[in-house]
Structure formats: C-alpha cells, structure tokens
Design an enzyme around this catalytic site. Structure first.
Site, PDB file in Angstrom:
ATOM      1  N   HIS A  41       9.897   6.344  19.434  1.00  0.00           N
ATOM      2  CA  HIS A  41       8.642   6.245  20.230  1.00  0.00           C
ATOM      3  C   HIS A  41       8.775   6.337  21.650  1.00  0.00           C
ATOM      4  CE1 HIS A  41       7.286   5.863  16.475  1.00  0.00           C
ATOM      5  NE2 HIS A  41       7.900   4.504  16.314  1.00  0.00           N
ATOM      6  N   CYS A  73       3.746   8.120   0.530  1.00  0.00           N
ATOM      7  CA  CYS A  73       4.140   7.638   1.391  1.00  0.00           C
ATOM      8  C   CYS A  73       4.242   6.289   1.034  1.00  0.00           C
ATOM      9  CB  CYS A  73       3.187   7.688   2.643  1.00  0.00           C
ATOM     10  SG  CYS A  73       3.821   6.123   3.782  1.00  0.00           S
ATOM     11  N   CYS A 118       6.853  -4.783  15.402  1.00  0.00           N
ATOM     12  CA  CYS A 118       7.071  -3.343  16.856  1.00  0.00           C
ATOM     13  C   CYS A 118       4.493  -3.854  16.938  1.00  0.00           C
ATOM     14  CB  CYS A 118       6.746  -1.881  15.847  1.00  0.00           C
ATOM     15  SG  CYS A 118       8.492  -2.025  15.723  1.00  0.00           S
ATOM     16  N   GLU A 120      10.694  -1.964   6.993  1.00  0.00           N
ATOM     17  CA  GLU A 120      11.698  -1.745   7.264  1.00  0.00           C
ATOM     18  C   GLU A 120      12.758  -1.523   5.840  1.00  0.00           C
ATOM     19  OE1 GLU A 120      13.038  -0.028   9.357  1.00  0.00           O
ATOM     20  OE2 GLU A 120      14.922   0.206   8.754  1.00  0.00           O
ATOM     21  N   SER A 170      12.757   6.428   6.564  1.00  0.00           N
ATOM     22  CA  SER A 170      12.236   6.427   7.946  1.00  0.00           C
ATOM     23  C   SER A 170      12.870   4.623   8.299  1.00  0.00           C
ATOM     24  CB  SER A 170      10.899   6.774   8.264  1.00  0.00           C
ATOM     25  OG  SER A 170      10.122   5.926   9.590  1.00  0.00           O
ATOM     26  N   CYS A 184       6.442  -6.956   7.332  1.00  0.00           N
ATOM     27  CA  CYS A 184       7.729  -6.467   7.595  1.00  0.00           C
ATOM     28  C   CYS A 184       8.438  -7.362   9.733  1.00  0.00           C
ATOM     29  CB  CYS A 184       8.131  -4.446   8.362  1.00  0.00           C
ATOM     30  SG  CYS A 184       9.140  -4.790   9.182  1.00  0.00           S
ATOM     31  N   GLU A 216       0.709  -1.245   0.139  1.00  0.00           N
ATOM     32  CA  GLU A 216       0.147   0.338  -0.779  1.00  0.00           C
ATOM     33  C   GLU A 216       0.774   1.573   0.433  1.00  0.00           C
ATOM     34  OE1 GLU A 216      -2.178  -1.281   3.018  1.00  0.00           O
ATOM     35  OE2 GLU A 216      -0.533  -0.035   4.548  1.00  0.00           O
ATOM     36  N   CYS A 219       1.768  -1.745  15.461  1.00  0.00           N
ATOM     37  CA  CYS A 219       2.197  -1.190  14.166  1.00  0.00           C
ATOM     38  C   CYS A 219       1.318  -2.256  13.463  1.00  0.00           C
ATOM     39  CB  CYS A 219       3.570  -1.888  13.869  1.00  0.00           C
ATOM     40  SG  CYS A 219       3.871  -1.502  12.527  1.00  0.00           S
ATOM     41  N   SER A 262      12.631   5.918  13.629  1.00  0.00           N
ATOM     42  CA  SER A 262      11.255   6.171  14.988  1.00  0.00           C
ATOM     43  C   SER A 262      12.013   5.983  16.580  1.00  0.00           C
ATOM     44  CB  SER A 262      10.754   4.877  14.416  1.00  0.00           C
ATOM     45  OG  SER A 262      10.189   5.048  12.825  1.00  0.00           O
ATOM     46  N   CYS A 276       0.222   3.073   8.872  1.00  0.00           N
ATOM     47  CA  CYS A 276       1.228   2.074   8.294  1.00  0.00           C
ATOM     48  C   CYS A 276       0.615   0.381   8.467  1.00  0.00           C
ATOM     49  CB  CYS A 276       2.239   1.813   9.333  1.00  0.00           C
ATOM     50  SG  CYS A 276       3.101   0.688   9.254  1.00  0.00           S
TER      51      CYS A 276
HETATM   52  N1  SAH Z   1       9.857   0.583   9.191  1.00  0.00           N
HETATM   53  C1  SAH Z   1      10.169   2.244   8.852  1.00  0.00           C
HETATM   54  C2  SAH Z   1       9.370   2.716   7.954  1.00  0.00           C
HETATM   55  C3  SAH Z   1       7.491   2.488   8.293  1.00  0.00           C
HETATM   56  S1  SAH Z   1       6.857   3.053   9.647  1.00  0.00           S
HETATM   57  C4  SAH Z   1      10.328   2.609  11.058  1.00  0.00           C
HETATM   58  O1  SAH Z   1       9.657   1.555  11.183  1.00  0.00           O
HETATM   59  O2  SAH Z   1      10.628   3.761  10.769  1.00  0.00           O
HETATM   60  C5  SAH Z   1       6.268   3.940   9.782  1.00  0.00           C
HETATM   61  C6  SAH Z   1       6.410   5.140  10.892  1.00  0.00           C
HETATM   62  O3  SAH Z   1       4.226   4.650  11.104  1.00  0.00           O
HETATM   63  C7  SAH Z   1       7.767   4.675  11.582  1.00  0.00           C
HETATM   64  O4  SAH Z   1       7.741   6.102  11.999  1.00  0.00           O
HETATM   65  C8  SAH Z   1       6.518   4.081  12.610  1.00  0.00           C
HETATM   66  O5  SAH Z   1       6.961   3.378  14.264  1.00  0.00           O
HETATM   67  C9  SAH Z   1       5.214   4.907  12.724  1.00  0.00           C
HETATM   68  N2  SAH Z   1       4.161   3.721  12.981  1.00  0.00           N
HETATM   69  C10 SAH Z   1       3.280   2.467  12.982  1.00  0.00           C
HETATM   70  N3  SAH Z   1       2.347   2.128  13.714  1.00  0.00           N
HETATM   71  C11 SAH Z   1       1.926   3.502  13.770  1.00  0.00           C
HETATM   72  C12 SAH Z   1       0.534   3.338  14.906  1.00  0.00           C
HETATM   73  N4  SAH Z   1      -0.046   2.509  15.215  1.00  0.00           N
HETATM   74  N5  SAH Z   1       0.975   4.860  15.046  1.00  0.00           N
HETATM   75  C13 SAH Z   1       1.313   6.227  14.963  1.00  0.00           C
HETATM   76  N6  SAH Z   1       3.017   5.480  14.192  1.00  0.00           N
HETATM   77  C14 SAH Z   1       3.064   3.923  13.440  1.00  0.00           C
HETATM   78 FE1  SF4 Z   2       8.022  -1.769  10.385  1.00  0.00          FE
HETATM   79 FE2  SF4 Z   2       8.725   0.230  10.736  1.00  0.00          FE
HETATM   80 FE3  SF4 Z   2       5.517  -1.587  11.628  1.00  0.00          FE
HETATM   81 FE4  SF4 Z   2       7.444  -1.126  13.423  1.00  0.00          FE
HETATM   82  S1  SF4 Z   2       7.014   0.583  12.586  1.00  0.00           S
HETATM   83  S2  SF4 Z   2       7.026  -3.325  12.189  1.00  0.00           S
HETATM   84  S3  SF4 Z   2       9.913  -1.613  11.384  1.00  0.00           S
HETATM   85  S4  SF4 Z   2       7.526  -1.345   9.488  1.00  0.00           S
END
Ligand code: SAH
Ligand code: SF4
Length: 357
Positions: free
Chosen positions: A225, A109, A120, A169, A200, A116, A91, A123, A223, A343
């Site tokens: 967090h 985006c 996390c 990632e 990112s 992935c 997507e 996510c 990221s 995401c």
């Molecule tokens: N894997 C990379 C890039 C893709 S995720 C990374 O983790 O940076 C893109 C961004 O969306 C990251 O900062 C991730 O932590 C954030 N993200 C994922 N799930 C989320 C959620 N439920 N609420 C807010 N941000 C989220």
């Molecule tokens: Fe993967 Fe980024 Fe989602 Fe973490 S936040 S699971 S690294 S896509």
C-alpha cells in the site's frame, strides 16, 4: 466441553473414536462425512451405526453458522454474512469466474478473525477493532456452507480457490489458519490444491518467518500500500512495529525458502501513493524479487472519506509506469463494489443497523 467435528483432523478423530471404543476405520468414514461430504447434521452420517452416533451427539457438535444476509452485486459477486453461534458476524465473498470451461472456477474470499486489531485506516474491518479469532471449524465452514449454497442452486462447481482476504489478519491466527488449510487441502477432504489457496498479510514479520518454515506451496500476498515508511506508517500502524526494511527482508527470506512468486497488494489512493516518486520507490523496494503487484483502486469506506479513488485513466497510467520500470503489475479486477465488496463493509453496516434499532 463439546468438541467441534469440523475443527478436527483425521488423527484427532481417530483418537476420539478410540476413546469411544470404535474400530479405527470409522475415523476415515467420519472424516469423509465432515470434510468431504460436509454434512451439517449428525443424523446425515447414516453408516456410522447407532452407538457411535449417539456417542458423537453427546460429546461433539458441528459448527453452526447461519446465513444472515446475502447480497448479489451487478457483476455477479455474492457476499455472505454469517452469524456465528456466539452472535458474532463474519463475511465472505464468492466470485464465480466463467468463460472457457478450463478457466471456470469459484473463488471464495474468507475471514480468519472477527474484526481485526491492526487498525489500517482505509479498512472497514480495521476501523471496527478486534473481537476474536475464528476456530478452525469456523474457517472451513465458510467454504462448506457456501458449497451447500452452490449445490442447492445447481452450480456443480464447488469452491475451488480460497483467499484469506476477508476479515482479519490470518497470520495472527496462524495455528487455526494452518489447520484449516490442512483440512481444505486434505486428500480425503475437499482437496483444494495448495496453489489455489492465498494467504494475505499486512506484514507480521515473526509470523511470516514462521509461515516460511512450513514450506507450504500456497500463494503469499503481502499488503504493501505504500513504498516508504512514513506513508506506510500513516495508513498501516503495523509498519511502526515492523517497518519496510524488516518486512522486505522477511519476504526475501520467505522466497529463498519457498521459491514461489509473491503478490504485493497496493490499494491505489489518488494523490497519496500514485505519483512517479512512488514508482521509483517501488522499483527499489522490489528489485530482484520474483513478485507481482496487484493494483486495487481503493474502495471508499465509511469514515475514510479522505481516501479518494483514482479514476480508470489514473490507474492504468500508474500500472503502465510500473511496467515501464520493469515491474510486473496489473489492476485487480474489481468485484462487488456496489454491494460493499470491500473488506469488512457488510458487517459494519449490519452492526450499525443493529445499534440504531
Ligand atoms: N489482513 C490481511 C487480509 C485481509 S484484508 C491483509 O491486510 O492483508 C485483504 C486485502 O484488502 C488487503 O490487501 C487489504 O489491505 C485490502 N483492503 C482493505 N480495505 C481496503 C479498501 N478500502 N480498499 C482496497 N483494499 C482494501
Ligand atoms: Fe486488518 Fe487487513 Fe484490514 Fe489491515 S487491511 S485492518 S490488517 S483486515
């Protein structure tokens, strides 16, 4: 094996055409059709001559990506779900910023992997696990296919900003991501400025070091967090392998080489990482760095009901406290939450629907 023209750079095309016994100038023509005009079908490349076209038809293909579903949010954000040739879905999310003519832009985006592996806990992509890396052609095709869509709609602005914040990632598919960036940025391609490309990462330290050595002027987002190891490890398993000390040292080193401001993403979770102690920990962690904190109220995702989203007041109080502590921070404008803008959410939904059929 047939080669994907959208995955090829100018040198690779030159080698292909030499093999086909074609004059060298054809490589530039071919590159222009694929990466500037972004054609999806070979027969559209009408000035290449019949012998070359039939050679290309025999030996090559152009990435196929079908638009499976598009959702439009109340705020205008559009989410595209594409089906790849092997049946996997990815997507991307289009944000059209309007207003002052000089500030108008279309930001896309995009995804770097199907799924992935990083897991996390907040996510949706992470919850679904890893399937495979995207090819170079599949990465750039997200931009090209959305451009086609914009054009068909009469929007004269192509995608001008790209952020690798979709699924996956990017640093774990670094070679393909770098090649894709080279194509998107190419003077004979779409010429997306390198400062208009954001990568990112969740913090894969050795890959971050590798990226630093590329000396690219792109925007790096990390990221974060959570500002301490215990809490970060509890939501981001990657932190057990590369804890904050290592990650921050890598970020500082990155900045010593590349000089540009680093963005830190911070998904704000009520009662988890939004307390005064976190402000102090962030201050310590980021001391002396040229950086900006993007505060994103966490998007609720299926199976992650334990993460509660702070209300507007809580978010702005936290940002104010950060600013008072001397940090640069702002709330990332939220887009598309009503269409599963976060995401990995749309793919998750479609997969579930498919499974339940
Ligand atoms: N894997 C990379 C890039 C893709 S995720 C990374 O983790 O940076 C893109 C961004 O969306 C990251 O900062 C991730 O932590 C954030 N993200 C994922 N799930 C989320 C959620 N439920 N609420 C807010 N941000 C989220
Ligand atoms: Fe993967 Fe980024 Fe989602 Fe973490 S936040 S699971 S690294 S896509």
């Amino acid at each position: 094996m047939q080669q994907d023209l959208r995955s090829m750079n100018l040198e690779e095309m030159a080698a292909l055409l030499a093999e086909a016994g074609q004059p060298a100038f054809r490589a530039k023509q071919l590159f222009g059709w694929i990466h500037q005009k972004q054609v999806a079908h070979m027969e559209q490349m009408h000035n290449l001559g019949k012998p070359l076209l039939s050679y290309l038809e025999q030996h090559c293909h152009i990435t196929v990506m079908e638009l499976e579903r598009k959702q439009v949010s109340r705020d205008g954000t559009e989410k595209f779900l594409f089906r790849l040739a092997d049946g996997n879905d990815i997507e991307c999310v289009l944000m059209r910023y309007r207003g002052d003519l000089s500030k108008q832009r279309n930001t896309l985006c995009i995804s770097s992997q199907v799924g992935c592996a990083m897991g996390c806990t907040f996510c949706a992509t992470g919850q679904g696990g890893f399937v495979r890396n995207l090819t170079v052609g599949e990465i750039v095709s997200q931009v090209y296919e959305v451009n086609r869509h914009l054009q068909a709609e009469g929007d004269e602005l192509p995608v001008g900003n790209v952020v690798f914040m979709g699924m996956g990632e990017p640093l774990l598919n670094l070679d393909h991501v770098l090649q894709a960036i080279g194509l998107l940025n190419h003077p004979q391609g779409q010429q997306i400025g390198i400062r208009r490309i954001t990568v990112s990462t969740c913090g894969i330290v050795p890959k971050l070091q590798e990226l630093a050595q590329q000396k690219l002027d792109l925007v790096l987002a990390v990221s974060l967090h959570a500002p301490n190891n215990e809490q970060r490890s509890s939501v981001m398993p990657v932190n057990r392998q590369y804890p904050l000390e290592q990650l921050m040292a890598a970020c500082r080193k990155y900045q010593a080489i590349n000089r540009n401001r680093i963005s830190f993403e911070y998904a704000l979770i009520a009662g988890f990482n939004d307390q005064p102690v976190h402000v102090q920990q962030l201050k310590q962690l980021l001391q002396g760095m040229d950086c900006h904190l993007n505060i994103i109220p966490v998007n609720p995702v299926a199976n992650t009901a334990q993460f509660s989203r702070p209300d507007k007041k809580q978010v702005s109080a936290f940002v104010k406290a950060l600013q008072k502590a001397g940090l640069k921070a702002s709330v990332r404008e939220e887009k598309g939450t009503d269409i599963d803008g976060a995401c990995g959410q749309l793919r998750g939904k479609v997969l579930k629907q498919q499974q339940s059929v």
